[in-house]
Design a protein around this motif. Structure first.
Motif, PDB file in Angstrom:
ATOM      1  N   UNK A 249       0.826  -1.204   0.000  1.00 18.33           N
ATOM      2  CA  UNK A 249       0.000   0.000   0.000  1.00 18.33           C
ATOM      3  C   UNK A 249       0.864   1.259   0.000  1.00 18.33           C
ATOM      4  N   UNK A 250       1.909   1.254   0.818  1.00 17.80           N
ATOM      5  CA  UNK A 250       2.809   2.409   0.891  1.00 17.80           C
ATOM      6  C   UNK A 250       3.485   2.654  -0.454  1.00 17.80           C
ATOM      7  N   UNK A 251       3.988   1.594  -1.091  1.00 16.91           N
ATOM      8  CA  UNK A 251       4.676   1.766  -2.365  1.00 16.91           C
ATOM      9  C   UNK A 251       3.712   2.212  -3.457  1.00 16.91           C
ATOM     10  N   UNK A 252       2.507   1.711  -3.437  1.00 13.65           N
ATOM     11  CA  UNK A 252       1.536   2.122  -4.453  1.00 13.65           C
ATOM     12  C   UNK A 252       1.260   3.627  -4.363  1.00 13.65           C
ATOM     13  N   UNK A 253       1.137   4.132  -3.138  1.00 12.08           N
ATOM     14  CA  UNK A 253       0.898   5.568  -2.965  1.00 12.08           C
ATOM     15  C   UNK A 253       2.116   6.373  -3.428  1.00 12.08           C
ATOM     16  N   UNK A 254       3.316   5.879  -3.107  1.00 16.68           N
ATOM     17  CA  UNK A 254       4.532   6.573  -3.526  1.00 16.68           C
ATOM     18  C   UNK A 254       4.653   6.599  -5.039  1.00 16.68           C
ATOM     19  N   UNK A 255       4.333   5.482  -5.679  1.00 17.96           N
ATOM     20  CA  UNK A 255       4.415   5.402  -7.139  1.00 17.96           C
ATOM     21  C   UNK A 255       3.372   6.301  -7.793  1.00 17.96           C
ATOM     22  N   UNK A 256       2.151   6.299  -7.278  1.00 18.08           N
ATOM     23  CA  UNK A 256       1.092   7.153  -7.834  1.00 18.08           C
ATOM     24  C   UNK A 256       1.500   8.623  -7.757  1.00 18.08           C
ATOM     25  N   UNK A 257       2.070   9.017  -6.624  1.00 22.79           N
ATOM     26  CA  UNK A 257       2.509  10.411  -6.468  1.00 22.79           C
ATOM     27  C   UNK A 257       3.637  10.727  -7.447  1.00 22.79           C
ATOM     28  N   UNK A 258       4.551   9.796  -7.629  1.00 25.28           N
ATOM     29  CA  UNK A 258       5.647   9.991  -8.591  1.00 25.28           C
ATOM     30  C   UNK A 258       5.099  10.230  -9.989  1.00 25.28           C
ATOM     31  N   UNK A 259       4.131   9.438 -10.390  1.00 26.36           N
ATOM     32  CA  UNK A 259       3.587   9.544 -11.744  1.00 26.36           C
ATOM     33  C   UNK A 259       2.857  10.865 -11.964  1.00 26.36           C
ATOM     34  N   UNK A 260       2.337  11.439 -10.887  1.00 21.27           N
ATOM     35  CA  UNK A 260       1.619  12.710 -10.994  1.00 21.27           C
ATOM     36  C   UNK A 260       2.550  13.908 -10.881  1.00 21.27           C
ATOM     37  N   UNK A 261       3.826  13.659 -10.556  1.00 19.35           N
ATOM     38  CA  UNK A 261       4.793  14.738 -10.347  1.00 19.35           C
ATOM     39  C   UNK A 261       5.713  14.853 -11.555  1.00 19.35           C
ATOM     40  N   UNK A 262       6.640  15.801 -11.477  1.00 18.59           N
ATOM     41  CA  UNK A 262       7.670  15.919 -12.508  1.00 18.59           C
ATOM     42  C   UNK A 262       9.022  15.475 -11.962  1.00 18.59           C
ATOM     43  N   UNK A 263       9.026  14.720 -10.879  1.00 15.85           N
ATOM     44  CA  UNK A 263      10.264  14.249 -10.269  1.00 15.85           C
ATOM     45  C   UNK A 263      10.778  13.011 -11.007  1.00 15.85           C
ATOM     46  N   UNK A 264      12.079  12.974 -11.251  1.00 18.35           N
ATOM     47  CA  UNK A 264      12.670  11.774 -11.838  1.00 18.35           C
ATOM     48  C   UNK A 264      13.910  11.308 -11.093  1.00 18.35           C
ATOM     49  N   UNK A 265      14.393  12.119 -10.150  1.00 17.65           N
ATOM     50  CA  UNK A 265      15.530  11.723  -9.352  1.00 17.65           C
ATOM     51  C   UNK A 265      16.840  11.581 -10.102  1.00 17.65           C
ATOM     52  N   UNK A 266      16.906  12.105 -11.319  1.00 21.18           N
ATOM     53  CA  UNK A 266      18.066  11.858 -12.174  1.00 21.18           C
ATOM     54  C   UNK A 266      19.393  12.305 -11.566  1.00 21.18           C
ATOM     55  N   UNK A 267      19.362  13.278 -10.676  1.00 22.18           N
ATOM     56  CA  UNK A 267      20.605  13.762 -10.084  1.00 22.18           C
ATOM     57  C   UNK A 267      21.111  12.859  -8.963  1.00 22.18           C
ATOM     58  N   UNK A 268      20.320  11.845  -8.608  1.00 23.94           N
ATOM     59  CA  UNK A 268      20.661  11.012  -7.465  1.00 23.94           C
ATOM     60  C   UNK A 268      21.472   9.766  -7.791  1.00 23.94           C
ATOM     61  N   UNK A 269      21.540   9.377  -9.066  1.00 27.29           N
ATOM     62  CA  UNK A 269      22.211   8.129  -9.386  1.00 27.29           C
ATOM     63  C   UNK A 269      22.873   8.156 -10.741  1.00 27.29           C
ATOM     64  N   UNK A 270      23.448   7.019 -11.162  1.00 26.73           N
ATOM     65  CA  UNK A 270      24.127   6.943 -12.456  1.00 26.73           C
ATOM     66  C   UNK A 270      23.188   7.265 -13.608  1.00 26.73           C
ATOM     67  N   UNK A 271      23.733   7.856 -14.681  1.00 24.44           N
ATOM     68  CA  UNK A 271      22.879   8.097 -15.842  1.00 24.44           C
ATOM     69  C   UNK A 271      22.737   6.806 -16.634  1.00 24.44           C
ATOM     70  N   UNK A 272      21.701   6.744 -17.456  1.00 17.85           N
ATOM     71  CA  UNK A 272      21.384   5.499 -18.156  1.00 17.85           C
ATOM     72  C   UNK A 272      22.470   5.128 -19.165  1.00 17.85           C
ATOM     73  N   UNK A 273      23.086   6.105 -19.769  1.00 19.33           N
ATOM     74  CA  UNK A 273      24.134   5.810 -20.746  1.00 19.33           C
ATOM     75  C   UNK A 273      25.268   5.020 -20.102  1.00 19.33           C
ATOM     76  N   UNK A 274      25.646   5.403 -18.885  1.00 19.21           N
ATOM     77  CA  UNK A 274      26.698   4.679 -18.176  1.00 19.21           C
ATOM     78  C   UNK A 274      26.236   3.262 -17.850  1.00 19.21           C
ATOM     79  N   UNK A 275      24.976   3.130 -17.456  1.00 24.09           N
ATOM     80  CA  UNK A 275      24.448   1.798 -17.147  1.00 24.09           C
ATOM     81  C   UNK A 275      24.388   0.914 -18.393  1.00 24.09           C
ATOM     82  N   UNK A 276      24.104   1.511 -19.533  1.00 22.24           N
ATOM     83  CA  UNK A 276      24.047   0.728 -20.774  1.00 22.24           C
ATOM     84  C   UNK A 276      25.410   0.114 -21.076  1.00 22.24           C
ATOM     85  N   UNK A 277      26.480   0.825 -20.747  1.00 23.38           N
ATOM     86  CA  UNK A 277      27.815   0.262 -20.945  1.00 23.38           C
ATOM     87  C   UNK A 277      28.018  -0.944 -20.041  1.00 23.38           C
ATOM     88  N   UNK A 278      27.506  -0.855 -18.817  1.00 27.34           N
ATOM     89  CA  UNK A 278      27.597  -1.985 -17.889  1.00 27.34           C
ATOM     90  C   UNK A 278      26.793  -3.159 -18.430  1.00 27.34           C
TER      91      UNK A 278
END
Length: 329
Positions: free
Chosen positions: A293-322
């Motif tokens: 229930x907690x995760x569903x609420x967190x996910x619903x809020x994420x989808x309604x927001x403009x947050x993507x957290x991109x500054x918090x972790x590796x970028x996808x291009x770097x992960x694609x190399x991995x």
């Protein structure tokens, strides 16, 4: 208790606390600088007093104007903040400070309130504003709470670990939700069994209220999800909430090096498990929200927001190399 003053109150934990207090028929006043959007600006059930909590005169004015039964301190980041607040609001029925699991100074599983030592704090650390001294400062804030209780103030502390849920401006969980939502292959650092205790924000809010109502002066109370999940299980919970499936790909230091990524570049990754005992809080009647229930609420809020957290972790291009390296193994 009928009235509450929330120091903070408009961003994350404080915002959910105000909702919880209103649901339990408290008269609520918010005290802050007014530098962030106020979600309660049009709610006539919530009063607002503007002021800087580091200004003792402003706090004293709020104490006189509001005369609250309970005070909830959501933005006490320095020991001097707690010392001032417990002095100014010393006649209130309760004062509850939001502390942190980072206050603990020894790695053990689980960390218990009266057994696990707290971080030391030097005079320099007590006034430092860097992330490196956060745990030290929170530990000293707790010691200030205990000292106030010895002087007769009904002061208590609540220690959460990583907090997640709607309106989370840290965007740590948002990084993972974004990954699961956009890609069918998700890199999970290590073997996926990393455990960093987390807690749903509404459960922190209810814990603060319950401690104010039933807690013992001079005590600290851990709050955290009653059922812990590994990092990989968290990713699976996110996928379930999004009604999708993902292929979890484990990557250790050697594999991550292909993308110039380190294990701790990933948000919510911690090498040694961080687990808090919540038995003391549960004994007061507190319950946590089911994880699904907690995760569903967190996910619903994420989808309604403009947050993507991109500054918090590796970028996808770097992960694609991995991922490319892993495909050749």
């Amino acid at each position: 208790m009928d009235s509450a003053l929330v120091i903070g109150g408009t961003r994350f934990i404080g915002r959910h606390l105000v909702d919880d207090l209103l649901d339990h028929e408290y008269d609520v006043t918010i005290f802050n600088r007014g530098t962030h959007d106020d979600p309660f600006a049009d709610d006539d059930r919530v009063d607002h007093v503007e002021g800087d909590r580091t200004n003792d005169t402003a706090l004293e004015a709020a104490a006189t104007t509001v005369d609250p039964d309970a005070v909830f301190d959501c933005v006490a980041y320095y020991p001097k903040d707690v010392r001032a607040a417990t002095r100014i609001f010393g006649e209130c029925e309760s004062y509850v400070s939001v502390s942190s699991g980072a206050a603990y100074g020894r790695e053990e599983i689980p960390k218990r309130e009266t057994e696990t030592p707290l971080e030391p704090c030097t005079a320099e650390q007590a006034t430092d504003d860097s992330a490196e001294t956060y745990g030290n400062r929170k530990a000293e804030c707790d010691r200030a709470v205990f000292a106030a209780a010895e002087d007769g103030v009904r002061a208590m502390a609540v220690r959460p670990p990583i907090v997640y849920g709607p309106h989370d401006y840290t965007e740590r969980l948002d990084w993972w939700i974004d990954r699961v939502n956009r890609f069918d292959r998700v890199v999970v650092p290590g073997d996926g069994t990393n455990v960093w205790h987390r807690v749903y924000v509404d459960d922190v809010a209810s814990a603060l209220r319950i401690v104010a109502e039933q807690g013992v002066a001079g005590e600290a109370y851990n709050v955290g999800d009653r059922r812990l999940v590994t990092l990989e299980e968290m990713v699976e919970l996110i996928a379930e909430s999004l009604a999708t499936t993902v292929d979890v790909v484990h990557a250790g230091p050697r594999e991550l090096a292909a993308g110039e990524i380190e294990l701790d570049d990933y948000p919510l990754y911690r090498e040694y498990p961080h687990v808090l005992s919540t038995a003391k809080l549960a004994a007061l009647g507190w319950e946590s929200t089911p994880l699904e229930e907690a995760m569903e609420r967190a996910v619903d809020d994420h989808l309604e927001s403009d947050r993507d957290g991109n500054e918090n972790g590796p970028d996808r291009e770097a992960e694609e190399r991995v991922l490319g390296i892993l495909e050749t193994l």
